[in-house]
Design a protein around this motif. Structure first.
Motif, PDB file in Angstrom:
ATOM      1  N   THR A  30       0.851  -1.188   0.000  1.00 56.29           N
ATOM      2  CA  THR A  30       0.000   0.000   0.000  1.00 56.29           C
ATOM      3  C   THR A  30       0.891   1.243   0.000  1.00 56.29           C
ATOM      4  OG1 THR A  30      -1.432  -1.283   1.426  1.00 56.29           O
ATOM      5  CG2 THR A  30      -1.967   1.057   1.218  1.00 56.29           C
ATOM      6  N   HIS A 170      -4.849   6.649  -4.481  1.00 53.64           N
ATOM      7  CA  HIS A 170      -6.126   6.124  -3.992  1.00 53.64           C
ATOM      8  C   HIS A 170      -7.281   7.095  -4.175  1.00 53.64           C
ATOM      9  CE1 HIS A 170      -4.058   2.893  -1.353  1.00 53.64           C
ATOM     10  NE2 HIS A 170      -4.076   2.595  -2.620  1.00 53.64           N
ATOM     11  N   ARG A 348     -11.011   4.295  17.062  1.00 58.29           N
ATOM     12  CA  ARG A 348     -11.315   2.939  16.615  1.00 58.29           C
ATOM     13  C   ARG A 348     -10.119   2.447  15.791  1.00 58.29           C
ATOM     14  NH1 ARG A 348     -16.874   0.773  15.584  1.00 58.29           N
ATOM     15  NH2 ARG A 348     -17.602   2.895  15.223  1.00 58.29           N
ATOM     16  N   PRO A 349      -9.105   1.899  16.459  1.00 58.76           N
ATOM     17  CA  PRO A 349      -7.907   1.467  15.725  1.00 58.76           C
ATOM     18  C   PRO A 349      -8.182   0.190  14.925  1.00 58.76           C
ATOM     19  CG  PRO A 349      -7.732   0.892  18.049  1.00 58.76           C
ATOM     20  CD  PRO A 349      -9.031   1.616  17.889  1.00 58.76           C
ATOM     21  N   PRO A 350      -7.336  -0.086  13.907  1.00 54.93           N
ATOM     22  CA  PRO A 350      -7.511  -1.337  13.180  1.00 54.93           C
ATOM     23  C   PRO A 350      -7.206  -2.530  14.093  1.00 54.93           C
ATOM     24  CG  PRO A 350      -5.477  -0.244  12.531  1.00 54.93           C
ATOM     25  CD  PRO A 350      -6.208   0.702  13.423  1.00 54.93           C
ATOM     26  N   GLU A 351      -7.690  -3.681  13.743  1.00 53.80           N
ATOM     27  CA  GLU A 351      -7.439  -4.876  14.565  1.00 53.80           C
ATOM     28  C   GLU A 351      -7.451  -6.110  13.681  1.00 53.80           C
ATOM     29  OE1 GLU A 351     -10.739  -5.373  17.254  1.00 53.80           O
ATOM     30  OE2 GLU A 351     -12.137  -5.644  15.609  1.00 53.80           O
ATOM     31  N   MET A 458      -2.430  -8.415   4.191  1.00 56.98           N
ATOM     32  CA  MET A 458      -2.520  -6.999   4.555  1.00 56.98           C
ATOM     33  C   MET A 458      -2.903  -6.126   3.362  1.00 56.98           C
ATOM     34  SD  MET A 458      -1.512  -4.910   7.312  1.00 56.98           S
ATOM     35  CE  MET A 458      -3.223  -4.531   7.290  1.00 56.98           C
TER      36      MET A 458
ATOM     37  N   GLU B  37     -10.033   7.556  -1.247  1.00 54.62           N
ATOM     38  CA  GLU B  37     -10.455   6.559  -0.268  1.00 54.62           C
ATOM     39  C   GLU B  37      -9.264   6.002   0.491  1.00 54.62           C
ATOM     40  OE1 GLU B  37     -12.486   4.377  -3.271  1.00 54.62           O
ATOM     41  OE2 GLU B  37     -10.907   2.889  -3.419  1.00 54.62           O
ATOM     42  N   HIS B  39      -7.147   2.826   1.948  1.00 52.00           N
ATOM     43  CA  HIS B  39      -6.856   1.407   1.738  1.00 52.00           C
ATOM     44  C   HIS B  39      -5.905   0.925   2.826  1.00 52.00           C
ATOM     45  CE1 HIS B  39      -7.749   1.208  -2.836  1.00 52.00           C
ATOM     46  NE2 HIS B  39      -8.383   2.240  -2.316  1.00 52.00           N
ATOM     47  N   GLY B  40      -5.681  -0.378   2.844  1.00 53.33           N
ATOM     48  CA  GLY B  40      -4.572  -0.911   3.646  1.00 53.33           C
ATOM     49  C   GLY B  40      -4.886  -1.074   5.108  1.00 53.33           C
ATOM     50  N   MET B  41      -3.913  -0.713   5.926  1.00 55.66           N
ATOM     51  CA  MET B  41      -3.936  -0.953   7.366  1.00 55.66           C
ATOM     52  C   MET B  41      -5.277  -0.622   8.026  1.00 55.66           C
ATOM     53  SD  MET B  41      -1.835  -1.733   9.940  1.00 55.66           S
ATOM     54  CE  MET B  41      -0.125  -1.225   9.930  1.00 55.66           C
ATOM     55  N   ARG B  44      -8.764  -2.837   8.474  1.00 55.07           N
ATOM     56  CA  ARG B  44      -9.016  -3.955   9.377  1.00 55.07           C
ATOM     57  C   ARG B  44      -9.835  -3.527  10.579  1.00 55.07           C
ATOM     58  NH1 ARG B  44      -7.856  -5.894   5.588  1.00 55.07           N
ATOM     59  NH2 ARG B  44      -6.149  -7.188   4.921  1.00 55.07           N
ATOM     60  N   GLY B  46     -10.940  -0.724  11.384  1.00 55.25           N
ATOM     61  CA  GLY B  46     -10.674   0.623  11.869  1.00 55.25           C
ATOM     62  C   GLY B  46     -11.632   1.611  11.226  1.00 55.25           C
TER      63      GLY B  46
END
Lengths: 539, 197
Positions: A30, A170, A348-351, A458, B37, B39-41, B44, B46
């Motif tokens: 990414t 993006h 709200r962090p990624p998990e 990922m 937009e 993308h990525g991390m 998940r 978030g």
């Protein structure tokens, strides 16, 4: 022709396909992944059988693209900024060998570190290699530049670096296409020893590269992507590179910027245009996404007058990506904000996804590590890096691709017991295999957990060259077969996982544990696709 | 015509589909668009957002400046509030009332709804329930698009066509269900607006 609605990344892919590309080589990362994915699904690319499989890593990608260029065809290698570090060796040397068919290296930088370890600016690599660079300001330019980049490369017989940033990569917009070019025929380099960088040849080639610098500078001066837009108010001149031009114009909705603007889209820097704007204007504001690349070069060490402003003097923050508000503020415009985020809003962090196999392996690993103490688990880059966050707090490092195994080795050499590495299957083939070989060579007491979810998760689930052959690779590299242990990470096997992990942590040698269960995302997706297919058949 | 839209939600909730549908409809209307937009991390589980800009004139920036968004469309109530610094003074807040709870400190839902109801220009809609009613539980994102559609100067037929183009690959049935979800959301929004007047 109907306009196509494309992400910046996709516009580059479409431009390259229409520009006669014969192969794309990349490792997913990414914000660059969508370039190759687009080629993989594109009708013309499939019809023409353009090479479009993933490479093991960025270095192999650039080398393969260079090989295709050697054979006279047009090739592109794509990666994210940190991938260029991995590919730096062939990248710099390709400038010395030169190219035969057009060779374009597309690198997507990630200012603000949306999903990266650092913010590095690839323009420094382009300058370091002394090759032409293109930096589009919008999606249409991304398409046009990719389309024309092979010709630029063939004209000077050297690689071209195409630099974009996350925001452009993006973001989607309408694209006008050009006529589709045919692919190059197979040819060989004019000079039979051009690609042999033995010192005597390399010296000659290097002189050649130095010799063409003035012509690539001249090409940048004349490039339609470098434009001097005059303005009456010379109290300020604005230099805007790539996407920064858009943020600038956002502040002048009627296209009525009173100040002269130098829009930069092609490098080396267009020196005469720079001369003009710096001489004509009282002050200069440099707008660039990434490092102060242009600013530093025009400021120089001795300019204490404060005429040049930008990231170095704080007119623009030193880190993070640009946006219209930051640019507006630097221009003295008022930023209107009516509402604040209410306190009720929580982070709200990624998990890790619910049902993800990494959850089960971290749960088992954490429990086992309680017996052995903290701070001994080196990890790597992928979904499993999220194991660093609560509730797991399971890992203690994430530095670069493959570093988990080599760092665990160094720690083991220092006396750390047990020394544990966690790496994904795709990362392992990217940069972990040579690290494992180092461990085998010295029979270093390390335990390497290759969390195998059969994909590059990922970045959205790309294929990985390791799928189905991890044990073979490890045994082939010299790990003793009895210390290659395969597990199924599921809560019902929790006790068994702990037992195996404990056994291998106690072993004074190289051991590899492979917890294997397909990524929950790709598994769900393939089930859904199968269902749609089945429905189509029955209809 | 110009509309600056912030789309928000949680990774995996389908805001990319909403963005793609609006963008396609705008393109079919010969409007300029820019849609950025994430993308990525951050995908998940978030918080995710997308800046979407449509206009009859060329658009400069891919990002909306602060205080300029005409509308925030959110598929999740808490996420609708995260992007308020971008909202115009008289902008619209159109949000799903059903929470997506994947954090331990998720706020009290009633207080959250009260916070949203402070805005005179808001639509708070139970998109999950409406999606279930039209027998397309996965289409709550398209219900939200329907709820926002009265505020976008694009004919409803163009959204229908765009849904056809974007979901066509998944089969005719999925397209139909999503079009029903679109209308159900729109209907709710129109009646709710009338009730207020």
């Amino acid at each position: 022709m109907e306009k196509l609605l494309l992400l910046g990344a996709e516009a580059i892919a479409q431009g390259a396909i229409d520009g006669g590309m014969s192969g794309i080589y990349a490792y997913p990362g990414t914000p660059s992944t969508e370039i190759t994915e687009y080629v993989q699904n594109n009708k013309i690319a499939i019809e023409r059988n353009i090479h479009r499989n993933w490479s093991a890593n960025e270095k192999t990608a650039v080398e393969a693209a260079l090989g295709m260029s050697y054979a006279g065809k047009r090739a592109m290698a794509c990666m994210k900024h940190v991938g260029l570090n991995v590919a730096a060796d062939p990248f710099i040397n390709a400038a010395i060998t030169g190219v035969n068919g057009g060779l374009v290296i597309t690198v997507a930088d990630d200012p603000s570190m949306h999903s990266s370890q650092n913010e590095q600016d690839s323009r420094f690599y382009g300058k370091f290699a002394m090759i032409p660079m293109l930096e589009p300001s919008n999606q249409q330019e991304a398409y046009d530049m990719a389309y024309e980049s092979f010709e630029l490369s063939e004209k000077f017989k050297i690689p071209v670096l195409m630099r974009i940033t996350t925001r452009l990569s993006h973001s989607r917009s309408g694209i006008k296409r050009k006529e589709i070019k045919s692919e190059n025929p197979l040819t060989y380099p004019d000079d039979p020893i051009q690609f042999v960088l033995l010192p005597s040849n390399a010296r000659k080639r290097y002189k050649g590269l130095l010799g063409i610098q003035s012509s690539i500078e001249e090409a940048a001066e004349k490039s339609k992507y470098n434009k001097y837009i005059d303005g009456k108010d010379k109290s300020l001149g604005i230099i805007a590179c790539g996407i920064a031009f858009n943020y600038l114009m956002e502040n002048y909705p009627e296209n009525n910027c009173p100040h002269p603007i130098l829009k930069i889209g092609q490098y080396p820097m267009p020196y005469s245009l720079l001369d003009k704007i710096v001489n004509e204007c009282d002050k200069i504001l440099v707008l660039e996404d990434g490092y102060p690349f242009v600013e530093e070069q025009i400021k120089g060490y001795f300019d204490k007058s404060g005429k040049i402003t930008g990231r170095l003097n704080g007119a623009i923050p030193r880190d993070g990506e640009l946006n219209p508000d930051i640019v507006g503020k630097a221009l003295g415009k008022e930023v209107k904000q009516f509402f604040k985020i209410p306190e009720i809003v929580k982070n709200r962090p990624p998990e890790l996804c619910s049902g993800c196999a990494h959850r089960d392996i971290y749960t088992a690993l954490n429990e086992t590590m309680k017996e052995f103490g903290k701070q001994k688990v080196f990890s790597d880059i992928g979904c499993y890096t999220l194991g660093a966050l609560p509730p797991w707090n399971a890992i203690n490092s994430c530095v670069d691709m493959g570093a988990s195994i080599t760092m665990a080795k160094g720690a083991a050499d220092a006396g750390v017991r047990p020394s544990v590495a966690v790496i994904g299957d795709s990362t392992f083939t990217h940069s972990g295999m040579t690290a494992l070989l180092d461990c085998v060579y010295e029979n270093t007491p390390v335990t390497i957990i290759i969390a195998d979810n059969a994909t590059t998760a990922m970045t959205g689930g790309q294929t990985s060259p390791a799928t189905g052959r991890l044990e073979q690779i490890c045994i082939g590299l010299g790990v003793k077969p009895e210390h290659v242990r395969v597990l199924t990470p599921l809560p019902k096997f929790h006790e068994e996982m702990i037992k195996v992990i404990r056994e291998e942590l106690l072993y004074e040698g190289v051991s590899v544990i492979i917890p294997r269960r397909e990524c929950i995302q790709t598994a769900t997706r393939s089930k859904k696709e199968q269902r749609v297919k089945a429905e189509e058949v029955t209809q | 015509m110009k509309a600056d839209i912030i789309l928000s939600g949680v990774g995996g909730q389908g805001i990319v589909s909403i963005a793609a549908t609006i963008a396609q409809a705008a393109l079919d209307n010969n409007l300029f668009i820019k849609q950025s937009e994430v993308h990525g991390m951050s995908q998940r589980g978030g918080a995710v957002y997308s800046h979407l800009r449509i206009s009859d004139r060329e658009i400069a920036s891919d990002l909306i400046p602060l205080g300029h968004a005409d509308i925030i469309i959110s598929v999740e109530p808490m996420e609708s509030l995260r992007y308020l610094p971008w909202l115009k003074e008289d902008g619209w807040l159109v949000t799903n009332s059903t929470p997506f709870i994947n954090i331990p400190d998720y706020p009290d839902l009633k207080s959250l709804h009260l916070e949203i109801e402070k805005f005179p220009n808001h639509i708070l809609i139970n998109a999950d329930e409406i999606a279930r009613q039209v027998k397309s539980p996965r289409s709550s994102n398209i219900v939200m698009l329907g709820a926002a559609s009265p505020f976008l100067e694009i004919p409803i037929e163009n959204f229908e066509q765009a849904i056809g183009k974007i979901f066509g690959r998944k089969g005719e049935k999925i397209v139909e269900l999503n079009i029903q979800a679109l209308h159900a959301g729109r209907e709710y929004s129109l009646t709710h607006q009338k009730e207020k007047v």
